[in-house]
Design an enzyme around this catalytic site. Structure first.
Site, short mmCIF file in Angstrom:
data_model
loop_
_atom_site.label_atom_id
_atom_site.label_comp_id
_atom_site.label_asym_id
_atom_site.label_seq_id
_atom_site.Cartn_x
_atom_site.Cartn_y
_atom_site.Cartn_z
N CYS A 130 -1.18 46.24 -1.45
CA CYS A 130 -0.86 45.84 -0.07
C CYS A 130 -1.28 46.89 0.95
O CYS A 130 -1.34 46.60 2.15
CB CYS A 130 0.63 45.55 0.05
SG CYS A 130 1.70 47.01 -0.14
N HIS A 186 14.33 52.45 10.30
CA HIS A 186 13.50 51.38 9.76
C HIS A 186 12.60 51.96 8.67
O HIS A 186 11.95 52.99 8.88
CB HIS A 186 12.66 50.77 10.88
CG HIS A 186 11.63 49.79 10.39
ND1 HIS A 186 11.95 48.52 9.96
CD2 HIS A 186 10.28 49.90 10.26
CE1 HIS A 186 10.85 47.89 9.59
NE2 HIS A 186 9.82 48.71 9.77
N HIS A 229 9.77 46.48 4.62
CA HIS A 229 10.25 45.14 4.28
C HIS A 229 10.28 44.97 2.76
O HIS A 229 9.58 45.70 2.04
CB HIS A 229 9.37 44.06 4.91
CG HIS A 229 9.46 44.02 6.40
ND1 HIS A 229 8.71 44.86 7.22
CD2 HIS A 229 10.22 43.25 7.24
CE1 HIS A 229 9.00 44.61 8.49
NE2 HIS A 229 9.91 43.63 8.53
N ASP A 285 7.45 39.13 -4.34
CA ASP A 285 6.20 38.94 -5.08
C ASP A 285 5.84 40.16 -5.92
O ASP A 285 4.67 40.43 -6.18
CB ASP A 285 5.06 38.62 -4.11
CG ASP A 285 4.87 39.71 -3.04
OD1 ASP A 285 5.59 40.73 -3.09
OD2 ASP A 285 3.99 39.55 -2.16
N ARG A 337 9.28 43.65 -4.30
CA ARG A 337 8.32 44.65 -3.81
C ARG A 337 8.86 45.23 -2.51
O ARG A 337 8.85 44.57 -1.47
CB ARG A 337 6.95 44.03 -3.57
CG ARG A 337 5.96 44.96 -2.85
CD ARG A 337 4.55 44.40 -2.83
NE ARG A 337 4.47 43.14 -2.11
CZ ARG A 337 4.17 43.01 -0.81
NH1 ARG A 337 3.96 44.11 -0.06
NH2 ARG A 337 4.10 41.81 -0.24
N CYS A 389 8.10 47.23 0.31
CA CYS A 389 6.90 47.72 0.99
C CYS A 389 7.34 48.67 2.09
O CYS A 389 7.89 48.24 3.11
CB CYS A 389 6.13 46.53 1.55
SG CYS A 389 4.56 46.94 2.31
#
Length: 378
Positions: free
Chosen positions: A295, A332, A335, A339, A348, A350
């Site tokens: 990704c 933050h 996310h 998948d 996952r 990310c």
């Protein structure tokens, strides 16, 4: 006198006038101006001012975007702005500099004298230039890209001279770094300030690894006690801690920004270690749960402890996602998606590299994370 000689005389006089007019009004390079002993304007137009316990230095070393980005990540540097220095004209704009106004693209650096010395700043600066080239930046050559150290404090001259003398010992060819008083400096247009923070994929002649090394050193300065036992209670970061973060780290953790894919610090990190919250030092992820998802960002199958994070619905940009935040700091992180590798739970996480600081396994003890080494026990 013959008519022919008179005509020749008139033509030569006209040519002399034309040459004189051209020399008087055409743009002059810095070297040309010195050749005819033209004095430089004495004027400083800048926004940042050194406060109590601070000092300043002006560094020219190729495209000022990269020099600024590098210096912003140096521990002890409190502010950086870019501009045009020691040229032959007043109030230049970028177009003037590119056309030969004689100014050098320069970073105005203000630093805390208790936190870092001028010698240390210069040693980092030298790593970003080829000091043997008179005018060079990547494949481009122009006087605006020349290397120079310009000082406002006369006492800095001897420090700089000694530093350059020491640097010369490492090179066979003669070094060509200018050492001069700052005669004029004009703050560049706003589009050039913090350019690489606003445009992370923008051109930079400096290697990303060099900048990342400074960013990691800066992050390490944030936590001075270096004591992170298992039972430590974490909270929100202090204002001082947030001030020590670079712009990208603040944008990601405090403003929910997303860093560029692939061009981030930990996407391809393969060493064993832990990933901690860049704002308060809390361990969040471990390398044994990291995998290559393709990704473009670091991906983990799970956090070290689910109680360390908080998941929230995120409908920004018209998408239905689940945001991941650090519960203690409320930063933050990224996310989470469903998948991931089914054999590892199918999730996952990310995560933005800018939200994390990586502690290699072999440095965890000295960095105060010895209690967490049991994460690697089989």
């Amino acid at each position: 006198m013959s008519k022919g000689k008179i005509l020749i005389g008139v033509a030569l006089a006209a040519l002399a006038v034309a040459i004189g007019t051209y020399l008087a009004f055409s743009p002059k390079s810095i070297s040309a101006s010195r050749g005819v002993n033209v004095s430089l304007p004495e004027e400083i137009v800048q926004q940042n001012q050194a406060g109590a316990g601070e000092a300043e230095i002006y560094l020219a070393g190729g495209c000022f975007w990269g020099t600024e980005f590098l210096m912003r990540n140096v521990p002890g540097v409190t502010s950086v702005e870019v501009g045009y220095a020691n040229g032959t004209t007043r109030n230049p704009v970028y177009r003037d500099v590119c056309k030969g106004s004689g100014h050098a693209e320069t970073a105005h650096v203000i630093y805390d004298t208790k936190a870092i010395s001028l010698q240390k700043i210069l040693s980092i600066y030298y790593q970003s230039i080829d000091p043997t080239f008179v005018k060079r930046e990547g494949n481009g050559e122009d006087m605006q890209y020349r290397s120079g150290i310009y000082y406002s404090d006369p006492d800095d001259r001897e420090i700089i001279k000694a530093s350059l003398k020491e640097l010369q010992g490492s090179f066979f060819n003669k070094i060509s770094v200018e050492c001069e008083p700052i005669r004029n400096f004009y703050r560049a247009e706003e589009e050039h300030q913090e350019y690489l923070m606003k445009n992370p994929s923008g051109y930079c002649h400096l290697s990303r690894s060099m900048i990342d090394e400074q960013a990691k050193a800066n992050a390490a300065q944030t936590f001075k006690d270096k004591n992170f036992p298992r039972d430590k209670v974490y909270g929100k970061p202090t204002k001082e801690t947030l001030k020590n973060l670079n712009e990208l780290q603040r944008a990601v953790t405090q403003e929910n920004a997303t860093e560029p894919p692939y061009k981030n610090e930990y996407n391809e990190e393969e060493r064993a270690g832990i990933y901690v919250d860049v704002t308060n030092g809390q361990p969040l992820f471990v390398s044994t749960d990291k995998f290559d998802s393709g990704c473009g960002w670091p991906a983990f199958s799970k956090p070290i402890d689910n109680s360390f994070i908080e998941e929230r619905k995120d409908f920004s940009f018209g998408r239905d996602r689940v945001e991941v935040r650090a519960k203690a700091s409320d930063s933050h992180l990224g996310h989470v998606f469903d998948d991931g590798d089914a054999a590892k739970g199918g999730l996952r996480y990310c995560i933005n590299s800018a939200a994390l600081r990586f502690i290699p396994r072999d440095k965890m003890q000295t960095e105060g994370y010895g209690d967490w080494l049991d994460l690697f026990k089989s």
